[in-house]
Write a protein that holds these residues in place. Sequence first.
Motif, PDB file in Angstrom:
ATOM      1  N   ARG A   6      11.553  -4.523   2.492  1.00 50.24           N
ATOM      2  CA  ARG A   6      11.240  -4.257   1.091  1.00 50.24           C
ATOM      3  C   ARG A   6      10.384  -3.007   0.882  1.00 50.24           C
ATOM      4  N   SER A   7      10.154  -2.256   1.947  1.00 49.14           N
ATOM      5  CA  SER A   7       9.436  -0.992   1.786  1.00 49.14           C
ATOM      6  C   SER A   7      10.384   0.076   1.254  1.00 49.14           C
ATOM      7  N   ASP A   8       9.815   1.186   0.776  1.00 47.59           N
ATOM      8  CA  ASP A   8      10.630   2.280   0.254  1.00 47.59           C
ATOM      9  C   ASP A   8      11.541   2.847   1.333  1.00 47.59           C
ATOM     10  N   ARG A   9      12.623   3.494   0.857  1.00 48.63           N
ATOM     11  CA  ARG A   9      13.619   4.047   1.779  1.00 48.63           C
ATOM     12  C   ARG A   9      13.945   5.486   1.374  1.00 48.63           C
ATOM     13  N   PRO A  10      13.043   6.402   1.654  1.00 45.78           N
ATOM     14  CA  PRO A  10      13.319   7.801   1.285  1.00 45.78           C
ATOM     15  C   PRO A  10      14.492   8.359   2.085  1.00 45.78           C
ATOM     16  N   ALA A  11      15.222   9.256   1.470  1.00 44.91           N
ATOM     17  CA  ALA A  11      16.371   9.893   2.125  1.00 44.91           C
ATOM     18  C   ALA A  11      15.957  11.202   2.774  1.00 44.91           C
ATOM     19  N   ASP A  12      14.840  11.200   3.469  1.00 45.02           N
ATOM     20  CA  ASP A  12      14.279  12.388   4.096  1.00 45.02           C
ATOM     21  C   ASP A  12      14.071  12.105   5.581  1.00 45.02           C
ATOM     22  N   PRO A  13      14.802  12.756   6.482  1.00 42.24           N
ATOM     23  CA  PRO A  13      14.634  12.474   7.917  1.00 42.24           C
ATOM     24  C   PRO A  13      13.219  12.679   8.426  1.00 42.24           C
ATOM     25  N   HIS A  14      12.446  13.560   7.773  1.00 41.98           N
ATOM     26  CA  HIS A  14      11.078  13.812   8.230  1.00 41.98           C
ATOM     27  C   HIS A  14      10.165  12.610   7.998  1.00 41.98           C
ATOM     28  N   ALA A  15      10.600  11.661   7.188  1.00 39.20           N
ATOM     29  CA  ALA A  15       9.776  10.478   6.927  1.00 39.20           C
ATOM     30  C   ALA A  15       9.873   9.452   8.051  1.00 39.20           C
ATOM     31  N   PHE A  68       0.867  -1.173   0.000  1.00 42.82           N
ATOM     32  CA  PHE A  68       0.000   0.000   0.000  1.00 42.82           C
ATOM     33  C   PHE A  68       0.905   1.225   0.000  1.00 42.82           C
ATOM     34  N   PHE A  69       0.304   2.397  -0.101  1.00 39.95           N
ATOM     35  CA  PHE A  69       1.084   3.620  -0.243  1.00 39.95           C
ATOM     36  C   PHE A  69       0.659   4.642   0.806  1.00 39.95           C
ATOM     37  N   VAL A  70       1.636   5.402   1.275  1.00 40.28           N
ATOM     38  CA  VAL A  70       1.356   6.506   2.189  1.00 40.28           C
ATOM     39  C   VAL A  70       1.874   7.789   1.559  1.00 40.28           C
ATOM     40  N   ALA A  71       1.172   8.871   1.797  1.00 39.83           N
ATOM     41  CA  ALA A  71       1.547  10.161   1.213  1.00 39.83           C
ATOM     42  C   ALA A  71       2.594  10.847   2.066  1.00 39.83           C
ATOM     43  N   SER A  72       3.484  11.570   1.406  1.00 37.35           N
ATOM     44  CA  SER A  72       4.484  12.386   2.084  1.00 37.35           C
ATOM     45  C   SER A  72       4.656  13.677   1.300  1.00 37.35           C
ATOM     46  N   ASP A  73       5.453  14.594   1.850  1.00 36.80           N
ATOM     47  CA  ASP A  73       5.694  15.859   1.159  1.00 36.80           C
ATOM     48  C   ASP A  73       6.376  15.640  -0.185  1.00 36.80           C
ATOM     49  N   ALA A  74       7.150  14.540  -0.280  1.00 35.28           N
ATOM     50  CA  ALA A  74       7.893  14.261  -1.517  1.00 35.28           C
ATOM     51  C   ALA A  74       7.094  13.404  -2.505  1.00 35.28           C
ATOM     52  N   GLY A  75       5.889  12.997  -2.128  1.00 35.96           N
ATOM     53  CA  GLY A  75       5.097  12.148  -3.019  1.00 35.96           C
ATOM     54  C   GLY A  75       4.475  10.996  -2.259  1.00 35.96           C
ATOM     55  N   ARG A  76       4.536   9.803  -2.870  1.00 35.45           N
ATOM     56  CA  ARG A  76       3.976   8.611  -2.241  1.00 35.45           C
ATOM     57  C   ARG A  76       5.076   7.596  -1.984  1.00 35.45           C
ATOM     58  N   ASP A  77       5.015   6.965  -0.824  1.00 33.11           N
ATOM     59  CA  ASP A  77       5.978   5.934  -0.469  1.00 33.11           C
ATOM     60  C   ASP A  77       5.255   4.598  -0.363  1.00 33.11           C
ATOM     61  N   ARG A  78       5.927   3.561  -0.846  1.00 34.57           N
ATOM     62  CA  ARG A  78       5.353   2.217  -0.876  1.00 34.57           C
ATOM     63  C   ARG A  78       5.792   1.414   0.340  1.00 34.57           C
ATOM     64  N   LEU A  79       4.836   0.716   0.975  1.00 38.62           N
ATOM     65  CA  LEU A  79       5.123  -0.184   2.081  1.00 38.62           C
ATOM     66  C   LEU A  79       4.653  -1.590   1.736  1.00 38.62           C
ATOM     67  N   GLU A  80       5.413  -2.568   2.172  1.00 41.83           N
ATOM     68  CA  GLU A  80       5.094  -3.958   1.872  1.00 41.83           C
ATOM     69  C   GLU A  80       4.801  -4.720   3.164  1.00 41.83           C
ATOM     70  N   GLN A 110       1.645   4.853   9.975  1.00 40.93           N
ATOM     71  CA  GLN A 110       1.689   3.830   8.926  1.00 40.93           C
ATOM     72  C   GLN A 110       0.923   2.578   9.346  1.00 40.93           C
ATOM     73  N   VAL A 111       0.956   2.243  10.643  1.00 36.81           N
ATOM     74  CA  VAL A 111       0.161   1.107  11.130  1.00 36.81           C
ATOM     75  C   VAL A 111      -1.327   1.392  10.947  1.00 36.81           C
ATOM     76  N   VAL A 112      -1.744   2.599  11.283  1.00 36.72           N
ATOM     77  CA  VAL A 112      -3.153   2.968  11.099  1.00 36.72           C
ATOM     78  C   VAL A 112      -3.516   2.922   9.616  1.00 36.72           C
ATOM     79  N   ALA A 113      -2.615   3.400   8.752  1.00 32.90           N
ATOM     80  CA  ALA A 113      -2.868   3.351   7.311  1.00 32.90           C
ATOM     81  C   ALA A 113      -2.980   1.910   6.828  1.00 32.90           C
ATOM     82  N   LEU A 114      -2.175   1.022   7.396  1.00 27.81           N
ATOM     83  CA  LEU A 114      -2.267  -0.396   7.048  1.00 27.81           C
ATOM     84  C   LEU A 114      -3.637  -0.955   7.442  1.00 27.81           C
ATOM     85  N   LEU A 115      -4.102  -0.641   8.635  1.00 25.50           N
ATOM     86  CA  LEU A 115      -5.421  -1.119   9.065  1.00 25.50           C
ATOM     87  C   LEU A 115      -6.515  -0.594   8.146  1.00 25.50           C
ATOM     88  N   ASP A 116      -6.398   0.671   7.754  1.00 21.81           N
ATOM     89  CA  ASP A 116      -7.375   1.223   6.811  1.00 21.81           C
ATOM     90  C   ASP A 116      -7.328   0.462   5.482  1.00 21.81           C
TER      91      ASP A 116
END
Length: 283
Positions: free
Chosen positions: A68-77, A8-20, A86-92
């Motif tokens: 295997r999830s994305d690894r953005p180079a942004d400390p704010h992530a 699934f994907f979560v939104a960030s300031d840089a776009g969308r990040d993928r989680l597995e 992200q856990v709540v987003a997974l439940l959703d």
Amino acid sequence: MSERIGQFFVASDAGRDRLEYTEYGSGDAWVVLLPAELAPRRMMQPLAHALAAEGLHVVTLDPLGHGRSDRPADPHAYSVTEYAEQVVALLDHLGAAQAVVGGVSLGANVALETAAIAPGRVRGLLLEAPVLDNGVEAGVLVFGPLLLAARFLPLSVTLLRRLTRPVPRGIVPFWAGIALDACDQRADALAALLHGLFFGRAAPSSKERRRITVPTLVVGHPFDPLRPLADAVTLADELPQGTFVRARSALEWRLTPERLDRAAVGLATGCWKAPRRRRRSGA
């Protein structure tokens, strides 16, 4: 036992990040398991099997920067709060109203934070070796040099990755494979992750923890300076429904898991046998 990999994907300031994630079993009695810092979700597979064998629907998640999830180079992530969201987003994503949430070390802190920021989504907690006030200094000593190496000596991280990545995981023992996976890091993402965890919120405050009323199993490690036993004892005392279990060693749940598996199964199945909590409306 069925195993299904999803994303699934979560939104960030840089776009969308993928989680597995990986699902084990089926049904509406959900359990979400989170790995320790830098480890892949595969480290939770043995416990996931034990819980799913009892009829629970278990999901193991790679938070951002792990496995295997994305690894953005942004400390704010990266922060415990970001991971809890992200856990709540997974439940959703799964359509799960509630889950028992658990994890090891960083994963335990994330589970605790999930209960603090989204109490209506958490049915119970399985917390192994949480890191609170007593683990701060040891964490700085262990992960501080790693942060500096990733930031100022990125070639060292890249070299370690190149040496360990080609090793076939199928020919080494399970836990050796987990250690090899933890070495599979990119310097920029590793520096961002550690920076975010160092300077972000580490766990709910003591006042917030005392308001977490769900049944909770807290497992503490003796002789583990990075994850002090005192933190686990303190947390179990603070939680209104906390139960403390002392592990025989930091490796008990890895090498001889039967006793602690039984305790986890008892907590998780008990949470789902109990009536669902009703939240009181505000005055």
